[in-house]
Enzyme design. Structure first.
Site, PDB file in Angstrom:
ATOM      1  N   GLU A 134      44.633  42.405  24.157  1.00  0.00           N
ATOM      2  CA  GLU A 134      45.761  42.676  25.044  1.00  0.00           C
ATOM      3  C   GLU A 134      46.959  41.781  24.755  1.00  0.00           C
ATOM      4  OE1 GLU A 134      45.855  45.232  26.539  1.00  0.00           O
ATOM      5  OE2 GLU A 134      43.997  45.763  27.561  1.00  0.00           O
TER       6      GLU A 134
ATOM      7  N   HIS B  60      45.201  38.568  33.416  1.00  0.00           N
ATOM      8  CA  HIS B  60      44.824  39.988  33.427  1.00  0.00           C
ATOM      9  C   HIS B  60      43.345  40.083  33.780  1.00  0.00           C
ATOM     10  CE1 HIS B  60      43.834  44.027  32.322  1.00  0.00           C
ATOM     11  NE2 HIS B  60      43.258  43.690  31.175  1.00  0.00           N
TER      12      HIS B  60
ATOM     13  N   HIS C  25      39.921  42.715  35.534  1.00  0.00           N
ATOM     14  CA  HIS C  25      39.369  44.031  35.845  1.00  0.00           C
ATOM     15  C   HIS C  25      38.766  43.995  37.244  1.00  0.00           C
ATOM     16  CE1 HIS C  25      38.789  45.064  31.278  1.00  0.00           C
ATOM     17  NE2 HIS C  25      40.053  44.866  31.611  1.00  0.00           N
TER      18      HIS C  25
ATOM     19  N   TYR D 282      51.568  41.433  54.928  1.00  0.00           N
ATOM     20  CA  TYR D 282      52.874  40.823  54.653  1.00  0.00           C
ATOM     21  C   TYR D 282      52.917  40.033  53.352  1.00  0.00           C
ATOM     22  CZ  TYR D 282      51.084  36.358  56.589  1.00  0.00           C
ATOM     23  OH  TYR D 282      50.374  35.210  56.836  1.00  0.00           O
TER      24      TYR D 282
ATOM     25  N   HIS E  59      42.123  50.634  34.965  1.00  0.00           N
ATOM     26  CA  HIS E  59      42.002  49.491  34.057  1.00  0.00           C
ATOM     27  C   HIS E  59      41.872  48.168  34.799  1.00  0.00           C
ATOM     28  CE1 HIS E  59      43.577  47.567  30.058  1.00  0.00           C
ATOM     29  NE2 HIS E  59      42.798  46.727  30.717  1.00  0.00           N
TER      30      HIS E  59
ATOM     31  N   TYR F 192      57.969  28.137  52.301  1.00  0.00           N
ATOM     32  CA  TYR F 192      56.555  27.870  52.581  1.00  0.00           C
ATOM     33  C   TYR F 192      56.035  26.669  51.785  1.00  0.00           C
ATOM     34  CZ  TYR F 192      51.503  28.609  52.956  1.00  0.00           C
ATOM     35  OH  TYR F 192      50.165  28.469  53.172  1.00  0.00           O
TER      36      TYR F 192
END
Length: 226
Positions: free
Chosen positions: A87, A105, A107, A126, A167, A222
């Protein structure tokens, strides 16, 4: 100046050593937290113009400092002997198009399930605001292809996370910790939405775009100052 940047992002440099250690720890956490199975998913982090990335088909618990793998933004191998993740085009596309410093990334099960059902994850919570807005689903394309990378970039427009149809997930951030936290948040929201929509005769309330923007503004303050 060029030599200094090269030294700072070369193999054996303190910056690369720290980044590789963090990358391996993050990759292992995707497994222990149930976001990937086996060697699926991948992680990268940018140090200068060098991208450190997990290798293809190697279990994360087997990765050692000597396995450090770095490529340029053009995909050219700079150091390391292992084959980069399949990837890699997706990771490099994000670094070239955004100010990302880290990409995760996965799955993840609930997020992948959602990717098969809807064109975007509705604003069911939210914390959608922390991902830039409703999370879009990039149309399916074969893994490891430029087509998938292009579809992903469209889905990431004004967002820092997206789903890949049938994916998984792609999320980026300023740090590996932030990219991982956003990934976990996305998986949690997908699980929340699936849970809420599974109750017969009821549909979850969805936040408006204005409510999501309001949260986004509040999130800017925050955490602890400094």
């Amino acid at each position: 100046m060029t030599e200094q940047r090269h030294t700072d992002s070369g193999p054996g440099s303190a910056a690369v050593t720290r980044a590789w250690d963090d990358l391996v720890a993050t990759a292992r956490r995707t497994v222990t937290d149930g976001l990937v199975v086996g060697t699926s998913g991948n992680v990268s982090v940018r140090v200068g113009d060098t991208v450190l990335v997990t290798p293809s088909g190697v279990a994360y618990d087997r990765l050692r400092p000597a396995d450090v793998l770095g490529v340029g933004l053009d995909g050219e191998r700079l150091f390391g002997t292992l084959v980069p993740t399949s990837e890699l085009p997706m990771h490099l596309a994000i670094y070239r198009a955004t100010d990302a410093r880290a990409v995760v990334h996965t799955h993840a099960v609930h997020a992948t399930a959602v990717s098969t059902l809807v064109p975007e994850l509705p604003a069911v919570h939210y914390m959608t605001a922390a991902l830039g807005g409703t999370v879009r689903v990039a149309p399916y394309a074969l893994y490891g292809t430029d087509e998938l990378a292009e579809n992903m970039l469209h889905a990431l427009r004004d967002r820092n996370a997206c789903l890949l149809q049938n994916h998984g997930t792609v999320v980026y951030g300023d740090t590996l910790a932030q990219a991982f936290d956003r990934t976990a948040q996305l998986e949690w929201m997908c699980r929340l939405w699936l849970t809420a929509t599974s109750v017969p005769g009821h549909a979850p309330t969805i936040l408006t775009a204005a409510q999501v923007r309001e949260t986004g503004e509040k999130l800017k303050g925050y955490g602890q100052p400094g």
